[in-house]
Design a protein around this motif. Structure first.
Motif, mmCIF file in Angstrom:
data_model
loop_
_atom_site.group_PDB
_atom_site.id
_atom_site.type_symbol
_atom_site.label_atom_id
_atom_site.label_comp_id
_atom_site.label_asym_id
_atom_site.label_seq_id
_atom_site.Cartn_x
_atom_site.Cartn_y
_atom_site.Cartn_z
ATOM 1 N N TYR A 42 0.862 -1.185 0.000
ATOM 2 C CA TYR A 42 0.000 0.000 0.000
ATOM 3 C C TYR A 42 0.897 1.233 0.000
ATOM 4 O O TYR A 42 1.851 1.310 0.779
ATOM 5 N N THR A 43 0.622 2.166 -0.888
ATOM 6 C CA THR A 43 1.398 3.408 -0.910
ATOM 7 C C THR A 43 0.491 4.597 -0.610
ATOM 8 O O THR A 43 -0.696 4.580 -0.933
ATOM 9 N N GLN A 44 1.057 5.591 0.015
ATOM 10 C CA GLN A 44 0.284 6.785 0.372
ATOM 11 C C GLN A 44 1.234 7.979 0.411
ATOM 12 O O GLN A 44 2.379 7.854 0.857
ATOM 13 N N ARG A 51 8.767 19.450 4.737
ATOM 14 C CA ARG A 51 7.438 19.360 4.122
ATOM 15 C C ARG A 51 7.477 18.874 2.675
ATOM 16 O O ARG A 51 6.620 19.201 1.867
ATOM 17 N N LYS A 52 8.467 18.069 2.383
ATOM 18 C CA LYS A 52 8.567 17.456 1.066
ATOM 19 C C LYS A 52 7.650 16.240 1.007
ATOM 20 O O LYS A 52 7.625 15.410 1.916
ATOM 21 N N VAL A 53 6.876 16.118 -0.063
ATOM 22 C CA VAL A 53 5.945 15.000 -0.228
ATOM 23 C C VAL A 53 6.683 13.776 -0.766
ATOM 24 O O VAL A 53 7.493 13.875 -1.687
ATOM 25 N N PRO A 127 -0.157 11.899 6.630
ATOM 26 C CA PRO A 127 -0.730 11.839 5.287
ATOM 27 C C PRO A 127 -0.999 13.264 4.817
ATOM 28 O O PRO A 127 -1.241 14.157 5.638
ATOM 29 N N VAL A 128 -0.982 13.481 3.515
ATOM 30 C CA VAL A 128 -1.158 14.827 2.969
ATOM 31 C C VAL A 128 -2.461 15.460 3.459
ATOM 32 O O VAL A 128 -2.482 16.630 3.841
ATOM 33 N N TYR A 129 -3.550 14.676 3.493
ATOM 34 C CA TYR A 129 -4.836 15.256 3.898
ATOM 35 C C TYR A 129 -4.836 15.682 5.370
ATOM 36 O O TYR A 129 -5.478 16.669 5.747
ATOM 37 N N GLU A 130 -4.087 14.948 6.229
ATOM 38 C CA GLU A 130 -4.002 15.347 7.637
ATOM 39 C C GLU A 130 -3.147 16.601 7.772
ATOM 40 O O GLU A 130 -3.449 17.480 8.590
ATOM 41 N N TYR A 131 -2.072 16.672 6.998
ATOM 42 C CA TYR A 131 -1.216 17.855 7.024
ATOM 43 C C TYR A 131 -2.001 19.099 6.595
ATOM 44 O O TYR A 131 -1.889 20.163 7.220
ATOM 45 N N GLU A 132 -2.788 18.968 5.552
ATOM 46 C CA GLU A 132 -3.575 20.106 5.066
ATOM 47 C C GLU A 132 -4.581 20.563 6.118
ATOM 48 O O GLU A 132 -4.793 21.767 6.313
ATOM 49 N N GLU A 133 -5.184 19.599 6.821
ATOM 50 C CA GLU A 133 -6.139 19.950 7.879
ATOM 51 C C GLU A 133 -5.413 20.587 9.057
ATOM 52 O O GLU A 133 -5.915 21.536 9.676
ATOM 53 N N GLU A 134 -4.221 20.069 9.365
ATOM 54 C CA GLU A 134 -3.414 20.650 10.452
ATOM 55 C C GLU A 134 -3.084 22.105 10.145
ATOM 56 O O GLU A 134 -3.164 22.974 11.019
ATOM 57 N N GLU A 140 1.256 27.563 11.436
ATOM 58 C CA GLU A 140 2.659 27.150 11.577
ATOM 59 C C GLU A 140 3.021 26.771 13.018
ATOM 60 O O GLU A 140 4.207 26.697 13.359
ATOM 61 N N LYS A 141 2.023 26.516 13.842
ATOM 62 C CA LYS A 141 2.268 26.221 15.260
ATOM 63 C C LYS A 141 3.232 25.047 15.460
ATOM 64 O O LYS A 141 4.081 25.072 16.354
ATOM 65 N N TYR A 142 3.106 24.011 14.645
ATOM 66 C CA TYR A 142 3.931 22.812 14.819
ATOM 67 C C TYR A 142 4.981 22.661 13.722
ATOM 68 O O TYR A 142 5.453 21.552 13.452
ATOM 69 N N ILE A 143 5.370 23.749 13.106
ATOM 70 C CA ILE A 143 6.287 23.695 11.968
ATOM 71 C C ILE A 143 7.613 23.028 12.302
ATOM 72 O O ILE A 143 8.246 22.396 11.440
ATOM 73 N N GLN A 144 8.064 23.116 13.557
ATOM 74 C CA GLN A 144 9.379 22.571 13.916
ATOM 75 C C GLN A 144 9.436 21.052 13.752
ATOM 76 O O GLN A 144 10.509 20.490 13.534
ATOM 77 N N ARG A 145 8.297 20.383 13.820
ATOM 78 C CA ARG A 145 8.289 18.921 13.666
ATOM 79 C C ARG A 145 8.761 18.496 12.275
ATOM 80 O O ARG A 145 9.174 17.354 12.067
ATOM 81 N N TYR A 146 8.681 19.417 11.312
ATOM 82 C CA TYR A 146 9.092 19.104 9.938
ATOM 83 C C TYR A 146 10.544 19.469 9.662
ATOM 84 O O TYR A 146 11.010 19.335 8.536
ATOM 85 N N SER A 147 11.258 19.896 10.689
ATOM 86 C CA SER A 147 12.658 20.303 10.505
ATOM 87 C C SER A 147 13.622 19.127 10.612
ATOM 88 O O SER A 147 14.817 19.280 10.388
ATOM 89 N N VAL A 148 13.107 17.960 10.976
ATOM 90 C CA VAL A 148 13.928 16.757 11.112
ATOM 91 C C VAL A 148 13.323 15.649 10.241
ATOM 92 O O VAL A 148 12.156 15.716 9.864
ATOM 93 N N PRO A 149 14.114 14.609 9.913
ATOM 94 C CA PRO A 149 13.559 13.503 9.138
ATOM 95 C C PRO A 149 12.389 12.859 9.880
ATOM 96 O O PRO A 149 12.456 12.650 11.087
#
Length: 203
Positions: A42-44, A51-53, A127-134, A140-149
């Motif tokens: 399964y791929t998603q 924030r790279k897809v 998932p992309v749809y959860e990120y968009e809802e976030e 940008e409240k949780y933007i730091q979570r995307y600064s690491v792998p």
């Protein structure tokens, strides 16, 4: 130094994992094929570092076309959370229940780690749809979570996530990103192995 060491460990451990766990890979493939036919992987689309897809790989644990029932079930259970999870999801197959209990469905992500899309330890990629809802709800409240792998496991993977709010999980990811180090990664991996062996890893 930390980033270089982390990547080196990821590559070596992913290669060893694929080799050593190959019998489990083969058994899982056979079980999925026997229960629900072709379409083992399964791929998603998920959101990675910066924030790279990318496409995440998992062993399919649900019936085919399960994604089409997502919104229907969300409305049925009147769910308004960003992340929609059911403890008894009717879309999950018998094989799926077993491989989810022991996190076997996540093993193909060793390929994601090898490719550099993910790490062993880091915030779980949304998932992309959860990120968009976030983004709609929190900006940008949780933007730091995307600064690491993004990773296979982190704080909320080894806790009772069914009782945690989305906000709590995101804040735990931010905390990890702000304080990550080799010793913390080792501690998280050991705890993850314990939860997996005990079958407490996920619902």
């Amino acid at each position: 130094m930390y980033r270089f060491s982390k990547r080196a460990v990821d590559i070596i451990a992913a290669i060893l994992g694929i080799i050593l766990l190959s019998p489990i890979f083969l058994l899982t493939v056979a079980a999925i094929l026997m229960e629900d036919g072709p379409g083992v992987i399964y791929t998603q689309e998920r959101i990675g570092k910066n924030r790279k897809v990318f496409k995440i790989y998992k062993f399919r644990s649900m019936w085919k076309d399960a994604d089409k029932l997502h919104e229907k079930l969300r409305k049925k259970y009147n769910n308004t959370e960003v992340s929609f999870k059911l403890t008894e999801d009717p879309r999950v197959t018998k094989t799926g229940k077993i491989i989810r209990k022991f996190n076997i469905d996540e093993l193909p992500q060793l390929l994601n780690i090898l490719a550099g899309d993910m790490s062993f330890v880091g915030p779980r990629p949304l998932p992309v749809y959860e990120y968009e809802e976030e983004q709609k709800r929190y900006g940008e409240k949780y933007i730091q979570r995307y600064s690491v792998p993004q990773g296979l496991t982190c704080y909320w993977q080894i806790s009772d996530r069914a009782k945690q709010s989305f906000e709590t999980r995101m804040q735990q990811d931010v905390d990890y990103a702000a304080n990550c180090c080799i010793s913390e990664d080792i501690k998280l991996m050991i705890k993850t192995l314990f939860f997996t062996i005990c079958g407490k890893a996920k619902y």
